[in-house]
Scaffold this motif. Structure first.
Motif, PDB file in Angstrom:
ATOM      1  N   CYS A   1      -3.816   2.775  -4.845  1.00  0.00           N
ATOM      2  CA  CYS A   1      -3.462   3.618  -3.688  1.00  0.00           C
ATOM      3  C   CYS A   1      -4.692   3.954  -2.847  1.00  0.00           C
ATOM      4  O   CYS A   1      -4.631   4.853  -2.007  1.00  0.00           O
ATOM      5  CB  CYS A   1      -2.798   4.908  -4.172  1.00  0.00           C
ATOM      6  SG  CYS A   1      -1.284   4.610  -5.098  1.00  0.00           S
ATOM      7  N   CYS A   2      -5.797   3.237  -3.085  1.00  0.00           N
ATOM      8  CA  CYS A   2      -7.052   3.547  -2.383  1.00  0.00           C
ATOM      9  C   CYS A   2      -7.464   2.403  -1.449  1.00  0.00           C
ATOM     10  O   CYS A   2      -7.189   1.238  -1.727  1.00  0.00           O
ATOM     11  CB  CYS A   2      -8.181   3.773  -3.388  1.00  0.00           C
ATOM     12  SG  CYS A   2      -7.931   5.197  -4.453  1.00  0.00           S
ATOM     13  N   ILE A   3      -8.149   2.783  -0.375  1.00  0.00           N
ATOM     14  CA  ILE A   3      -8.752   1.817   0.550  1.00  0.00           C
ATOM     15  C   ILE A   3     -10.240   2.134   0.639  1.00  0.00           C
ATOM     16  O   ILE A   3     -10.618   3.247   0.999  1.00  0.00           O
ATOM     17  CB  ILE A   3      -8.128   1.902   1.959  1.00  0.00           C
ATOM     18  CG1 ILE A   3      -6.611   1.678   1.903  1.00  0.00           C
ATOM     19  CG2 ILE A   3      -8.787   0.883   2.895  1.00  0.00           C
ATOM     20  CD1 ILE A   3      -5.889   1.975   3.222  1.00  0.00           C
ATOM     21  N   MET A   4     -11.071   1.159   0.286  1.00  0.00           N
ATOM     22  CA  MET A   4     -12.526   1.336   0.334  1.00  0.00           C
ATOM     23  C   MET A   4     -13.066   0.761   1.640  1.00  0.00           C
ATOM     24  O   MET A   4     -12.790  -0.400   1.969  1.00  0.00           O
ATOM     25  CB  MET A   4     -13.165   0.618  -0.853  1.00  0.00           C
ATOM     26  CG  MET A   4     -14.668   0.738  -0.937  1.00  0.00           C
ATOM     27  SD  MET A   4     -15.182   2.290  -1.684  1.00  0.00           S
ATOM     28  CE  MET A   4     -16.792   2.495  -0.928  1.00  0.00           C
TER      29      MET A   4
ATOM     30  N   MET B   1       0.852  -1.192   0.000  1.00  0.00           N
ATOM     31  CA  MET B   1       0.000   0.000   0.000  1.00  0.00           C
ATOM     32  C   MET B   1       0.887   1.242   0.000  1.00  0.00           C
ATOM     33  O   MET B   1       1.921   1.300   0.644  1.00  0.00           O
ATOM     34  CB  MET B   1      -0.929  -0.040   1.219  1.00  0.00           C
ATOM     35  CG  MET B   1      -1.767   1.215   1.472  1.00  0.00           C
ATOM     36  SD  MET B   1      -2.741   1.805   0.079  1.00  0.00           S
ATOM     37  CE  MET B   1      -3.913   0.483  -0.112  1.00  0.00           C
ATOM     38  N   HIS B   2       0.478   2.218  -0.752  1.00  0.00           N
ATOM     39  CA  HIS B   2       1.111   3.533  -0.829  1.00  0.00           C
ATOM     40  C   HIS B   2       1.269   4.116   0.581  1.00  0.00           C
ATOM     41  O   HIS B   2       0.438   3.897   1.450  1.00  0.00           O
ATOM     42  CB  HIS B   2       0.204   4.431  -1.669  1.00  0.00           C
ATOM     43  CG  HIS B   2       0.852   5.673  -2.137  1.00  0.00           C
ATOM     44  ND1 HIS B   2       0.816   6.843  -1.418  1.00  0.00           N
ATOM     45  CD2 HIS B   2       1.540   5.957  -3.272  1.00  0.00           C
ATOM     46  CE1 HIS B   2       1.447   7.790  -2.075  1.00  0.00           C
ATOM     47  NE2 HIS B   2       1.897   7.284  -3.199  1.00  0.00           N
ATOM     48  N   ALA B   3       2.361   4.853   0.804  1.00  0.00           N
ATOM     49  CA  ALA B   3       2.641   5.399   2.138  1.00  0.00           C
ATOM     50  C   ALA B   3       1.470   6.227   2.660  1.00  0.00           C
ATOM     51  O   ALA B   3       1.124   6.149   3.824  1.00  0.00           O
ATOM     52  CB  ALA B   3       3.906   6.258   2.069  1.00  0.00           C
ATOM     53  N   ASN B   4       0.885   7.046   1.793  1.00  0.00           N
ATOM     54  CA  ASN B   4      -0.283   7.832   2.196  1.00  0.00           C
ATOM     55  C   ASN B   4      -1.456   7.479   1.289  1.00  0.00           C
ATOM     56  O   ASN B   4      -1.597   8.047   0.208  1.00  0.00           O
ATOM     57  CB  ASN B   4       0.011   9.329   2.124  1.00  0.00           C
ATOM     58  CG  ASN B   4       0.512   9.846   3.454  1.00  0.00           C
ATOM     59  OD1 ASN B   4       0.243   9.261   4.492  1.00  0.00           O
ATOM     60  ND2 ASN B   4       1.258  10.931   3.422  1.00  0.00           N
ATOM     61  N   PRO B   5      -2.288   6.551   1.722  1.00  0.00           N
ATOM     62  CA  PRO B   5      -3.394   6.109   0.869  1.00  0.00           C
ATOM     63  C   PRO B   5      -4.498   7.160   0.786  1.00  0.00           C
ATOM     64  O   PRO B   5      -4.517   8.126   1.557  1.00  0.00           O
ATOM     65  CB  PRO B   5      -3.910   4.866   1.596  1.00  0.00           C
ATOM     66  CG  PRO B   5      -3.622   5.145   3.037  1.00  0.00           C
ATOM     67  CD  PRO B   5      -2.315   5.903   3.045  1.00  0.00           C
ATOM     68  N   THR B   6      -5.401   6.968  -0.143  1.00  0.00           N
ATOM     69  CA  THR B   6      -6.651   7.729  -0.170  1.00  0.00           C
ATOM     70  C   THR B   6      -7.757   6.789   0.291  1.00  0.00           C
ATOM     71  O   THR B   6      -7.919   5.697  -0.252  1.00  0.00           O
ATOM     72  CB  THR B   6      -6.955   8.265  -1.575  1.00  0.00           C
ATOM     73  OG1 THR B   6      -5.915   9.167  -1.962  1.00  0.00           O
ATOM     74  CG2 THR B   6      -8.290   9.006  -1.595  1.00  0.00           C
ATOM     75  N   TRP B   7      -8.490   7.219   1.291  1.00  0.00           N
ATOM     76  CA  TRP B   7      -9.571   6.412   1.863  1.00  0.00           C
ATOM     77  C   TRP B   7     -10.901   6.814   1.235  1.00  0.00           C
ATOM     78  O   TRP B   7     -11.214   8.005   1.160  1.00  0.00           O
ATOM     79  CB  TRP B   7      -9.661   6.651   3.369  1.00  0.00           C
ATOM     80  CG  TRP B   7      -8.438   6.277   4.143  1.00  0.00           C
ATOM     81  CD1 TRP B   7      -7.307   7.025   4.310  1.00  0.00           C
ATOM     82  CD2 TRP B   7      -8.222   5.060   4.881  1.00  0.00           C
ATOM     83  NE1 TRP B   7      -6.404   6.353   5.099  1.00  0.00           N
ATOM     84  CE2 TRP B   7      -6.946   5.139   5.465  1.00  0.00           C
ATOM     85  CE3 TRP B   7      -9.002   3.910   5.100  1.00  0.00           C
ATOM     86  CZ2 TRP B   7      -6.412   4.128   6.257  1.00  0.00           C
ATOM     87  CZ3 TRP B   7      -8.478   2.906   5.898  1.00  0.00           C
ATOM     88  CH2 TRP B   7      -7.196   3.005   6.458  1.00  0.00           C
ATOM     89  N   LEU B   8     -11.673   5.829   0.799  1.00  0.00           N
ATOM     90  CA  LEU B   8     -13.029   6.062   0.302  1.00  0.00           C
ATOM     91  C   LEU B   8     -13.991   5.459   1.326  1.00  0.00           C
ATOM     92  O   LEU B   8     -14.015   4.244   1.511  1.00  0.00           O
ATOM     93  CB  LEU B   8     -13.244   5.410  -1.061  1.00  0.00           C
ATOM     94  CG  LEU B   8     -12.190   5.683  -2.143  1.00  0.00           C
ATOM     95  CD1 LEU B   8     -12.574   4.989  -3.440  1.00  0.00           C
ATOM     96  CD2 LEU B   8     -12.015   7.180  -2.375  1.00  0.00           C
ATOM     97  N   PHE B   9     -14.742   6.307   1.982  1.00  0.00           N
ATOM     98  CA  PHE B   9     -15.663   5.851   3.028  1.00  0.00           C
ATOM     99  C   PHE B   9     -17.104   5.923   2.557  1.00  0.00           C
ATOM    100  O   PHE B   9     -17.561   6.987   2.109  1.00  0.00           O
ATOM    101  CB  PHE B   9     -15.536   6.727   4.283  1.00  0.00           C
ATOM    102  CG  PHE B   9     -14.369   6.395   5.158  1.00  0.00           C
ATOM    103  CD1 PHE B   9     -14.497   5.473   6.192  1.00  0.00           C
ATOM    104  CD2 PHE B   9     -13.143   7.010   4.963  1.00  0.00           C
ATOM    105  CE1 PHE B   9     -13.418   5.167   7.017  1.00  0.00           C
ATOM    106  CE2 PHE B   9     -12.057   6.721   5.779  1.00  0.00           C
ATOM    107  CZ  PHE B   9     -12.202   5.785   6.809  1.00  0.00           C
ATOM    108  N   ASP B  10     -17.814   4.815   2.682  1.00  0.00           N
ATOM    109  CA  ASP B  10     -19.259   4.864   2.596  1.00  0.00           C
ATOM    110  C   ASP B  10     -19.758   5.657   3.811  1.00  0.00           C
ATOM    111  O   ASP B  10     -19.023   5.860   4.775  1.00  0.00           O
ATOM    112  CB  ASP B  10     -19.802   3.424   2.600  1.00  0.00           C
ATOM    113  CG  ASP B  10     -21.311   3.385   2.612  1.00  0.00           C
ATOM    114  OD1 ASP B  10     -21.933   4.074   1.796  1.00  0.00           O
ATOM    115  OD2 ASP B  10     -21.878   2.676   3.471  1.00  0.00           O
TER     116      ASP B  10
END
Length: 213
Positions: free
Chosen positions: A162-165, A1-10
Motif C-alpha cells: 500500500c506504499c509508493i516510494m 494500488m490501495h485506494a489511499n496509499p501511503t507515500w514515502l518521499f525522499d
C-alpha cells in the motif's frame, strides 16, 4: 494500488534541489570532519569520504565501522549551514502538487533530523507530512538497507503493497520494489530500470501520473 496509499518521499534532490549549494557544503563539512578527527590530509580525507560512501552507501557507516565515530556528533557537525534558507533551491509549485495527492505522506530520508526538519519548515513542506523518518529513526541504517525500510514499516504498521516510494536514487528504489512497494524515480536520466514503475523529471508531475500507479 490501495485506494489511499501511503507515500514515502525522499527529501534531498527529490523535494528540493540539493545539488547546487547544500550537497557541496555537506561534502566539504564531512571532509573537514574526517581531517580533524582522523588526522588526515585534505586529499586523503576526501578519498576516504568517497570510498566509504561507495562501499556502504553512506560515509557515516564506514566511520562507525572502522573508526568508532559517534554518529550523532558526526551528523550534527556536518549538517550546520550558515544560511540554509538562501542555499535552498525549492520549486514552489511542489507544495500544490503534493497537496493534490491522496493518502498519507511520510518523509524517509538518510539525512539527520535537525536538518530535515529545518528544510521542511523553510520550504513550507512541513504541514504536508504526517511523520518524518531520518537516519536516527532507523538506528543509522540508511537506505538502501532493508533494515531501514523495515523499521519504518513496523513503526507505521504499513503493508508495503500500500506504499509508493518517491526517490531520486535508483539504488534506494530497488529494496522498496523488493518489499512490494510501487516506485517513482525522480530523474532527468534517459535510463529505465525494472525497479521503477513511473519515472518523472520533477515531483510536480506526480498528480498527472498518479493513475499509472
Amino acid at each position: 494500488m490501495h485506494a489511499n496509499p501511503t507515500w514515502l518521499f525522499d527529501l534531498d534532490n527529490t523535494l528540493h534541489d540539493a545539488s547546487p549549494h547544500i550537497f557541496p557544503h555537506i561534502n566539504r563539512s564531512m571532509r573537514a570532519y574526517i581531517e580533524r578527527h582522523l588526522g588526515l590530509e585534505r586529499e586523503a580525507a576526501n578519498r576516504l569520504r568517497q570510498d566509504y560512501w561507495m562501499r556502504y552507501g553512506a560515509t557515516l557507516l564506514g566511520l562507525i565501522r572502522h573508526h568508532d565515530i559517534d554518529p550523532a556528533h558526526f551528523l550534527w557537525e556536518t549538517h550546520q549551514f550558515p544560511d540554509l534558507k538562501r542555499m535552498l533551491a525549492f520549486h514552489q509549485p511542489t507544495l500544490n502538487a503534493l497537496r493534490r495527492l491522496p493518502g498519507r505522506k511520510l518523509i524517509f530520508s538518510n539525512a539527520p533530523r535537525h536538518y530535515a526538519e529545518a528544510v521542511l519548515t523553510l520550504t513550507g513542506l512541513a504541514p504536508i507530512f504526517d511523520a518524518v523518518y531520518t537516519i536516527e529513526s532507523t538506528r543509522f541504517q540508511p537506505k538502501p538497507s532493508l533494515e531501514g525500510f523495515r523499521a519504518l514499516l513496523a513503526a507505521e504498521r504499513l503493508d508495503p503493497k500500500c506504499c509508493i516510494m518517491v526517490e531520486d536514487t535508483l539504488d534506494n528504489l530497488r529494496p522498496a520494489k523488493r518489499l512490494g512497494m510501487k516506485t517513482v524515480w525522480v530523474s532527468a536520466s534517459s535510463r529505465s530500470a525494472p525497479c521503477v514503475d513511473v519515472k518523472i523529471r520533477h515531483v510536480t508531475a506526480l498528480p498527472a501520473r498518479y493513475g499509472r500507479l
